[in-house]
Design a protein around this motif. Structure first.
Motif, PDB file in Angstrom:
ATOM      1  N   GLY A   8       0.804  -1.214   0.000  1.00 46.57           N
ATOM      2  CA  GLY A   8       0.000   0.000   0.000  1.00 46.57           C
ATOM      3  C   GLY A   8       0.833   1.257   0.000  1.00 46.57           C
ATOM      4  N   SER A   9       1.983   1.224   0.644  1.00 46.64           N
ATOM      5  CA  SER A   9       2.900   2.357   0.674  1.00 46.64           C
ATOM      6  C   SER A   9       4.329   1.847   0.535  1.00 46.64           C
ATOM      7  N   LEU A  10       5.149   2.587  -0.212  1.00 52.10           N
ATOM      8  CA  LEU A  10       6.558   2.211  -0.352  1.00 52.10           C
ATOM      9  C   LEU A  10       7.425   2.778   0.766  1.00 52.10           C
ATOM     10  N   ARG A  11       6.868   3.634   1.592  1.00 53.92           N
ATOM     11  CA  ARG A  11       7.646   4.163   2.719  1.00 53.92           C
ATOM     12  C   ARG A  11       7.992   3.017   3.676  1.00 53.92           C
ATOM     13  N   GLY A  12       9.271   2.833   3.926  1.00 58.05           N
ATOM     14  CA  GLY A  12       9.703   1.774   4.824  1.00 58.05           C
ATOM     15  C   GLY A  12       9.705   0.392   4.208  1.00 58.05           C
ATOM     16  N   PHE A  13       9.350   0.294   2.928  1.00 59.39           N
ATOM     17  CA  PHE A  13       9.320  -1.018   2.261  1.00 59.39           C
ATOM     18  C   PHE A  13      10.739  -1.432   1.894  1.00 59.39           C
ATOM     19  N   SER A  14      11.094  -2.651   2.260  1.00 59.10           N
ATOM     20  CA  SER A  14      12.456  -3.138   2.046  1.00 59.10           C
ATOM     21  C   SER A  14      12.531  -3.988   0.783  1.00 59.10           C
ATOM     22  N   ALA A  15      13.264  -3.521  -0.189  1.00 57.76           N
ATOM     23  CA  ALA A  15      13.525  -4.278  -1.411  1.00 57.76           C
ATOM     24  C   ALA A  15      14.734  -3.669  -2.096  1.00 57.76           C
ATOM     25  N   LEU A  49      15.315  13.128  -3.522  1.00 61.63           N
ATOM     26  CA  LEU A  49      13.933  12.648  -3.495  1.00 61.63           C
ATOM     27  C   LEU A  49      13.784  11.475  -2.534  1.00 61.63           C
ATOM     28  N   LEU A  50      14.778  10.619  -2.486  1.00 63.13           N
ATOM     29  CA  LEU A  50      14.727   9.483  -1.559  1.00 63.13           C
ATOM     30  C   LEU A  50      14.670   9.962  -0.114  1.00 63.13           C
ATOM     31  N   ARG A  51      15.449  10.982   0.210  1.00 55.15           N
ATOM     32  CA  ARG A  51      15.430  11.509   1.578  1.00 55.15           C
ATOM     33  C   ARG A  51      14.095  12.166   1.904  1.00 55.15           C
ATOM     34  N   CYS A  52      13.499  12.811   0.913  1.00 51.25           N
ATOM     35  CA  CYS A  52      12.234  13.531   1.151  1.00 51.25           C
ATOM     36  C   CYS A  52      11.030  12.602   1.242  1.00 51.25           C
ATOM     37  N   PHE A  53      10.982  11.590   0.380  1.00 48.46           N
ATOM     38  CA  PHE A  53       9.786  10.763   0.260  1.00 48.46           C
ATOM     39  C   PHE A  53       9.935   9.373   0.891  1.00 48.46           C
ATOM     40  N   GLY A  54      11.171   8.888   1.033  1.00 56.78           N
ATOM     41  CA  GLY A  54      11.363   7.520   1.516  1.00 56.78           C
ATOM     42  C   GLY A  54      11.264   6.493   0.407  1.00 56.78           C
ATOM     43  N   TYR A  55      11.117   6.930  -0.824  1.00 55.22           N
ATOM     44  CA  TYR A  55      11.106   6.098  -2.025  1.00 55.22           C
ATOM     45  C   TYR A  55      11.364   7.036  -3.195  1.00 55.22           C
ATOM     46  N   LEU A  56      11.519   6.499  -4.396  1.00 51.31           N
ATOM     47  CA  LEU A  56      11.770   7.355  -5.556  1.00 51.31           C
ATOM     48  C   LEU A  56      10.448   7.578  -6.296  1.00 51.31           C
ATOM     49  N   PRO A  57       9.903   8.800  -6.230  1.00 51.88           N
ATOM     50  CA  PRO A  57       8.576   9.075  -6.801  1.00 51.88           C
ATOM     51  C   PRO A  57       8.629   9.283  -8.319  1.00 51.88           C
ATOM     52  N   ARG A  87       6.641   8.361 -10.656  1.00 45.52           N
ATOM     53  CA  ARG A  87       5.384   8.713 -11.326  1.00 45.52           C
ATOM     54  C   ARG A  87       5.171  10.220 -11.369  1.00 45.52           C
ATOM     55  N   ARG A  88       5.570  10.920 -10.330  1.00 47.70           N
ATOM     56  CA  ARG A  88       5.420  12.385 -10.304  1.00 47.70           C
ATOM     57  C   ARG A  88       6.216  13.048 -11.414  1.00 47.70           C
ATOM     58  N   LEU A  89       7.286  12.369 -11.841  1.00 46.73           N
ATOM     59  CA  LEU A  89       8.136  12.916 -12.895  1.00 46.73           C
ATOM     60  C   LEU A  89       7.801  12.331 -14.262  1.00 46.73           C
ATOM     61  N   GLY A  90       6.789  11.464 -14.328  1.00 47.74           N
ATOM     62  CA  GLY A  90       6.397  10.849 -15.593  1.00 47.74           C
ATOM     63  C   GLY A  90       7.408   9.871 -16.129  1.00 47.74           C
ATOM     64  N   LEU A  91       8.152   9.204 -15.212  1.00 49.59           N
ATOM     65  CA  LEU A  91       9.246   8.321 -15.630  1.00 49.59           C
ATOM     66  C   LEU A  91       8.961   6.841 -15.396  1.00 49.59           C
ATOM     67  N   GLY A  92       7.766   6.506 -14.936  1.00 45.36           N
ATOM     68  CA  GLY A  92       7.445   5.102 -14.683  1.00 45.36           C
ATOM     69  C   GLY A  92       6.878   4.920 -13.296  1.00 45.36           C
ATOM     70  N   GLU A  93       6.873   3.672 -12.819  1.00 49.79           N
ATOM     71  CA  GLU A  93       6.363   3.365 -11.495  1.00 49.79           C
ATOM     72  C   GLU A  93       7.321   3.883 -10.416  1.00 49.79           C
ATOM     73  N   ASP A  94       6.777   4.251  -9.266  1.00 48.59           N
ATOM     74  CA  ASP A  94       7.623   4.611  -8.122  1.00 48.59           C
ATOM     75  C   ASP A  94       8.502   3.429  -7.744  1.00 48.59           C
ATOM     76  N   LEU A  95       9.711   3.730  -7.285  1.00 48.26           N
ATOM     77  CA  LEU A  95      10.680   2.689  -6.953  1.00 48.26           C
ATOM     78  C   LEU A  95      10.932   2.629  -5.448  1.00 48.26           C
ATOM     79  N   PRO A  96      10.990   1.429  -4.869  1.00 52.15           N
ATOM     80  CA  PRO A  96      11.376   1.310  -3.465  1.00 52.15           C
ATOM     81  C   PRO A  96      12.751   1.932  -3.228  1.00 52.15           C
ATOM     82  N   ALA A  97      12.962   2.434  -2.039  1.00 53.16           N
ATOM     83  CA  ALA A  97      14.213   3.144  -1.736  1.00 53.16           C
ATOM     84  C   ALA A  97      15.435   2.268  -1.950  1.00 53.16           C
ATOM     85  N   GLY A  98      15.378   1.016  -1.488  1.00 52.09           N
ATOM     86  CA  GLY A  98      16.531   0.138  -1.639  1.00 52.09           C
ATOM     87  C   GLY A  98      16.850  -0.169  -3.083  1.00 52.09           C
ATOM     88  N   VAL A  99      15.817  -0.325  -3.903  1.00 52.48           N
ATOM     89  CA  VAL A  99      16.012  -0.528  -5.341  1.00 52.48           C
ATOM     90  C   VAL A  99      16.704   0.689  -5.934  1.00 52.48           C
TER      91      VAL A  99
END
Length: 294
Positions: free
Chosen positions: A72-79, A162-170, A172-184
């Motif tokens: 449901g949320s990528l914040r804190g998601f480990s991958a 962006l990783l520091r601000c959101f906890g994941y790479l957003p 979609r906001r930049l029109g570059l694809g799906e949001d990415l987990p921080a570890g990825v």
């Protein structure tokens, strides 16, 4: 004629992955399609349906943290990206073998999905595989200084902020694809900074992993792809020291198109040109009694 159904299967660490299965009336082989970074499985569904019409069972899926396999949320998601290549690719291959025991298994890897063919131990279970727009992702290898500067700015400079601000790479906001987990994202950014890409990461042991693969590989690149250009493709596939390689560099004009690029191969508009070329190669990798469509 084929049917399409949703499928769920577990990786070795227990993570549940979601995808789709194309079931022809009589399957002659199974194909697993491994996605690119931040690309949901829906991009590959038209191509999967095309292959199913040729008698192939086809499994498409989302990596953990992407599309239907995301929490449901990528914040804190480990991958990590290596989890995709080590865990998720193996899980999809095992699921395919369980669904169609005894049939040959083929794979198609798009971008990082092609990288996974070198990293994953499950590649030893494949009869053959194709790599679409797969390349070593060192930013310095990108063709064209404007694109190289753009990727440096967006991925290497803005990405960590962006990783520091959101906890994941957003993304979609930049029109570059799906949001990415921080570890990825962190792992990918780190590899993209290194001239040898992930071959410079001693923990991954990529050189030895690529070097022990022995299956036939078709490697497709496109002349208008600034990322998977011949230099960057060479930096990846030269490590498949024991694999019979067939390289093809295709220009858009070769198939009457204005552009193909990094993502275009899987677009429906290439169903009468590029797709049959790959299907014909896959057919030739099967035992004689299975090579003709049923």
């Amino acid at each position: 004629m084929s049917t399409e159904e949703s499928i769920e299967f577990a990786a070795a660490d227990g993570y549940r992955l979601h995808g789709s299965l194309q079931r022809p009336l009589r399957a002659r082989a199974v194909i697993v399609i491994h996605p690119a970074t931040g690309v949901p499985e829906r991009l590959y569904l038209p191509f999967a349906r095309f292959l199913a019409a040729q008698g192939y069972a086809v499994l498409t899926y989302d990596y953990r943290g992407i599309g239907r396999s995301a929490p449901g949320s990528l914040r804190g998601f480990s991958a990590r990206m290596r989890d995709w290549m080590e865990q998720d690719v193996a899980a999809a291959t095992r699921a395919s073998a369980a669904l169609y025991p005894g049939l040959p298994i083929l794979a198609i890897g798009h971008s990082v999905g092609g990288h996974a063919l070198g990293i994953s131990d499950a590649t030893h279970e494949l009869r053959a595989a194709a790599m679409i727009a797969s390349h070593a992702g060192y930013v310095g290898s990108i063709r064209g200084w404007t694109e190289r500067l753009r990727v440096r700015a967006v991925l290497l400079d803005l990405g960590p902020l962006l990783l520091r601000c959101f906890g994941y790479l957003p993304w979609r906001r930049l029109g570059l694809g799906e949001d990415l987990p921080a570890g990825v994202a962190r792992e990918w950014i780190g590899w993209c900074r290194q001239p040898g890409y992930f071959f410079d990461d001693p923990a991954l042991q990529a050189r030895s992993r690529f070097g022990d693969k022995k299956l036939p590989l078709l490697v497709l690149g496109f002349t208008d792809d600034p990322w998977a250009n011949p230099r960057a493709i060479d930096a990846l596939v030269r490590h498949f020291a024991q694999c019979p390689l067939e390289r093809r560099q295709i220009a858009p004009a070769d198939v009457g198109a204005r552009a193909i690029g990094h993502m275009g191969f899987f677009r429906q508009r290439f169903s009468d040109s590029l797709w049959p070329q790959l299907q014909a190669w896959l057919d030739r990798q099967l035992p004689t009694e299975l090579s003709a469509a049923t």
